[in-house]
Motif scaffolding. Structure first.
Motif, mmCIF file in Angstrom:
data_model
loop_
_atom_site.group_PDB
_atom_site.id
_atom_site.type_symbol
_atom_site.label_atom_id
_atom_site.label_comp_id
_atom_site.label_asym_id
_atom_site.label_seq_id
_atom_site.Cartn_x
_atom_site.Cartn_y
_atom_site.Cartn_z
ATOM 1 N N SER A 1 28.187 -19.972 4.335
ATOM 2 C CA SER A 1 27.781 -18.875 5.211
ATOM 3 C C SER A 1 26.646 -18.089 4.582
ATOM 4 O O SER A 1 26.585 -17.927 3.369
ATOM 5 N N ARG A 2 25.849 -17.601 5.425
ATOM 6 C CA ARG A 2 24.691 -16.841 4.955
ATOM 7 C C ARG A 2 24.944 -15.358 5.235
ATOM 8 O O ARG A 2 25.310 -14.981 6.335
ATOM 9 N N GLN A 3 24.785 -14.500 4.214
ATOM 10 C CA GLN A 3 24.974 -13.062 4.404
ATOM 11 C C GLN A 3 23.683 -12.461 4.950
ATOM 12 O O GLN A 3 22.593 -12.813 4.516
ATOM 13 N N SER A 4 23.896 -11.530 5.908
ATOM 14 C CA SER A 4 22.718 -10.839 6.417
ATOM 15 C C SER A 4 22.834 -9.368 6.063
ATOM 16 O O SER A 4 23.925 -8.832 5.928
ATOM 17 N N GLY A 5 21.746 -8.739 5.882
ATOM 18 C CA GLY A 5 21.735 -7.315 5.528
ATOM 19 C C GLY A 5 20.472 -6.664 6.064
ATOM 20 O O GLY A 5 19.691 -7.268 6.804
ATOM 21 N N PHE A 6 20.292 -5.436 5.673
ATOM 22 C CA PHE A 6 19.112 -4.700 6.109
ATOM 23 C C PHE A 6 17.962 -4.983 5.158
ATOM 24 O O PHE A 6 18.146 -5.065 3.945
ATOM 25 N N THR A 7 16.795 -5.064 5.708
ATOM 26 C CA THR A 7 15.613 -5.227 4.865
ATOM 27 C C THR A 7 15.176 -3.865 4.370
ATOM 28 O O THR A 7 15.596 -2.819 4.874
ATOM 29 N N LEU A 8 14.348 -3.864 3.377
ATOM 30 C CA LEU A 8 13.827 -2.597 2.848
ATOM 31 C C LEU A 8 13.052 -1.827 3.915
ATOM 32 O O LEU A 8 13.096 -0.600 3.963
ATOM 33 N N VAL A 9 12.374 -2.509 4.760
ATOM 34 C CA VAL A 9 11.616 -1.857 5.841
ATOM 35 C C VAL A 9 12.570 -1.151 6.795
ATOM 36 O O VAL A 9 12.341 -0.005 7.201
ATOM 37 N N GLU A 10 13.676 -1.803 7.162
ATOM 38 C CA GLU A 10 14.645 -1.193 8.063
ATOM 39 C C GLU A 10 15.289 0.042 7.425
ATOM 40 O O GLU A 10 15.455 1.077 8.076
ATOM 41 N N ILE A 11 15.621 -0.048 6.156
ATOM 42 C CA ILE A 11 16.210 1.107 5.451
ATOM 43 C C ILE A 11 15.195 2.249 5.379
ATOM 44 O O ILE A 11 15.535 3.413 5.585
ATOM 45 N N ALA A 12 13.945 1.934 5.124
ATOM 46 C CA ALA A 12 12.901 2.961 5.059
ATOM 47 C C ALA A 12 12.740 3.660 6.408
ATOM 48 O O ALA A 12 12.579 4.888 6.482
ATOM 49 N N ILE A 13 12.795 2.891 7.490
ATOM 50 C CA ILE A 13 12.665 3.479 8.828
ATOM 51 C C ILE A 13 13.830 4.423 9.111
ATOM 52 O O ILE A 13 13.642 5.533 9.620
ATOM 53 N N VAL A 14 15.047 4.020 8.749
ATOM 54 C CA VAL A 14 16.218 4.880 8.942
ATOM 55 C C VAL A 14 16.082 6.170 8.127
ATOM 56 O O VAL A 14 16.364 7.265 8.624
ATOM 57 N N LEU A 15 15.632 6.067 6.886
ATOM 58 C CA LEU A 15 15.456 7.255 6.048
ATOM 59 C C LEU A 15 14.389 8.194 6.631
ATOM 60 O O LEU A 15 14.546 9.425 6.595
ATOM 61 N N VAL A 16 13.325 7.639 7.173
ATOM 62 C CA VAL A 16 12.286 8.469 7.800
ATOM 63 C C VAL A 16 12.865 9.202 9.015
ATOM 64 O O VAL A 16 12.620 10.399 9.208
ATOM 65 N N ILE A 17 13.636 8.498 9.820
ATOM 66 C CA ILE A 17 14.249 9.133 11.002
ATOM 67 C C ILE A 17 15.202 10.244 10.582
ATOM 68 O O ILE A 17 15.175 11.341 11.151
ATOM 69 N N ILE A 18 16.020 10.022 9.559
ATOM 70 C CA ILE A 18 16.936 11.061 9.061
ATOM 71 C C ILE A 18 16.140 12.261 8.551
ATOM 72 O O ILE A 18 16.479 13.414 8.820
ATOM 73 N N GLY A 19 15.045 12.001 7.852
ATOM 74 C CA GLY A 19 14.196 13.094 7.360
ATOM 75 C C GLY A 19 13.606 13.915 8.490
ATOM 76 O O GLY A 19 13.559 15.146 8.420
ATOM 77 N N LEU A 20 13.151 13.236 9.530
ATOM 78 C CA LEU A 20 12.592 13.951 10.684
ATOM 79 C C LEU A 20 13.657 14.798 11.377
ATOM 80 O O LEU A 20 13.389 15.932 11.788
ATOM 81 N N LEU A 21 14.865 14.261 11.517
ATOM 82 C CA LEU A 21 15.951 15.023 12.133
ATOM 83 C C LEU A 21 16.300 16.258 11.314
ATOM 84 O O LEU A 21 16.464 17.356 11.859
ATOM 85 N N LEU A 22 16.413 16.089 9.994
ATOM 86 C CA LEU A 22 16.710 17.245 9.132
ATOM 87 C C LEU A 22 15.600 18.285 9.195
ATOM 88 O O LEU A 22 15.858 19.489 9.243
ATOM 89 N N GLY A 23 14.349 17.829 9.191
ATOM 90 C CA GLY A 23 13.221 18.760 9.305
ATOM 91 C C GLY A 23 13.258 19.525 10.610
ATOM 92 O O GLY A 23 12.989 20.733 10.641
ATOM 93 N N GLY A 24 13.606 18.847 11.699
ATOM 94 C CA GLY A 24 13.709 19.518 12.997
ATOM 95 C C GLY A 24 14.811 20.553 13.025
ATOM 96 O O GLY A 24 14.645 21.639 13.576
ATOM 97 N N VAL A 25 15.953 20.233 12.417
ATOM 98 C CA VAL A 25 17.066 21.185 12.371
ATOM 99 C C VAL A 25 16.679 22.411 11.554
ATOM 100 O O VAL A 25 16.921 23.546 11.969
ATOM 101 N N LEU A 26 16.057 22.188 10.397
ATOM 102 C CA LEU A 26 15.650 23.323 9.560
ATOM 103 C C LEU A 26 14.591 24.177 10.247
ATOM 104 O O LEU A 26 14.633 25.404 10.168
ATOM 105 N N LYS A 27 13.659 23.544 10.922
ATOM 106 C CA LYS A 27 12.629 24.297 11.650
ATOM 107 C C LYS A 27 13.253 25.092 12.792
ATOM 108 O O LYS A 27 12.887 26.236 13.034
ATOM 109 N N GLY A 28 14.231 24.487 13.477
ATOM 110 C CA GLY A 28 14.932 25.188 14.552
ATOM 111 C C GLY A 28 15.659 26.418 14.040
ATOM 112 O O GLY A 28 15.631 27.472 14.671
ATOM 113 N N GLN A 29 16.307 26.301 12.876
ATOM 114 C CA GLN A 29 17.006 27.443 12.289
ATOM 115 C C GLN A 29 16.012 28.529 11.915
ATOM 116 O O GLN A 29 16.274 29.717 12.097
#
Length: 183
Positions: A2-30
């Motif tokens: 069986s072959r294991q599949s996982g997230f690529t570094l690009v996919e992880i980077a995109i998720v981290l960017v999205i989380i950063g944008l969400l946190l920035g929006g919440v802080l700006k809203g506050q």
């Protein structure tokens, strides 16, 4: 096999960017919410000072201290002693409301106004930050609000000028027990 599949570094980077944008929006809203509350407190202080000045112009006495308040504003539950000091702070909002200068219903004994932040607001003769006299006192403001109030209306220092506080502006969310704007 069986072959294991996982997230690529690009996919992880995109998720981290999205989380950063969400946190920035919440802080700006506050930040926007806090700025609106500070502007509300400043507007309330300015309006109350204008109401006190209008009452004094109309009746030649300070609200709360007016010795003829029951004559000047029918429905008032008491008169002040006319000494020029608003020591009768519980009467001040009632006198202003009955004169049509502020909104609200005050009984003259236990009522007080509240600020945009939720703390009590008094028109009072008080001693705050090494100064005493008649003014508008805001209780339990965060130091960041008090500092902004002082910076916009005065010199930005908690122990000098017309805006005084009972503690330093540390900008770490410490609650300032009393902040007064003297007039």
């Amino acid at each position: 096999m069986s072959r294991q599949s996982g997230f690529t570094l690009v996919e992880i980077a995109i998720v981290l960017v999205i989380i950063g944008l969400l946190l920035g929006g919440v802080l700006k809203g506050q930040s926007l919410i806090d700025n609106a509350k500070i502007k509300n407190v400043i507007q309330q202080a300015t309006s109350l000072q204008a109401a006190v000045n209008a009452y004094q112009d109309r009746f030649r006495a300070l609200p709360g201290d007016d010795p003829l308040a029951t004559t000047h504003v029918p429905g008032a539950t008491g008169n002040g002693n006319g000494d020029g000091q608003i020591a009768e702070y519980q009467l001040a909002p009632q006198h202003l409301a009955l004169a049509g200068l502020i909104t609200g219903s005050f009984n003259g004994t236990t009522d007080f106004m509240t600020s945009a932040h939720g703390g009590a607001v008094y028109i009072f003769n008080d001693a705050v930050g090494g100064r005493s006299g008649n003014g508008i006192r805001f209780d339990n403001l965060p130091d960041t609000y008090a500092a902004e109030l002082d910076a916009k209306l005065d010199d930005g220092k908690p122990d000098s000028g017309a805006v005084r506080a009972t503690g330093p502006y540390t900008n770490n969310g410490t609650i300032i027990t009393r902040t007064a704007i003297f007039f």
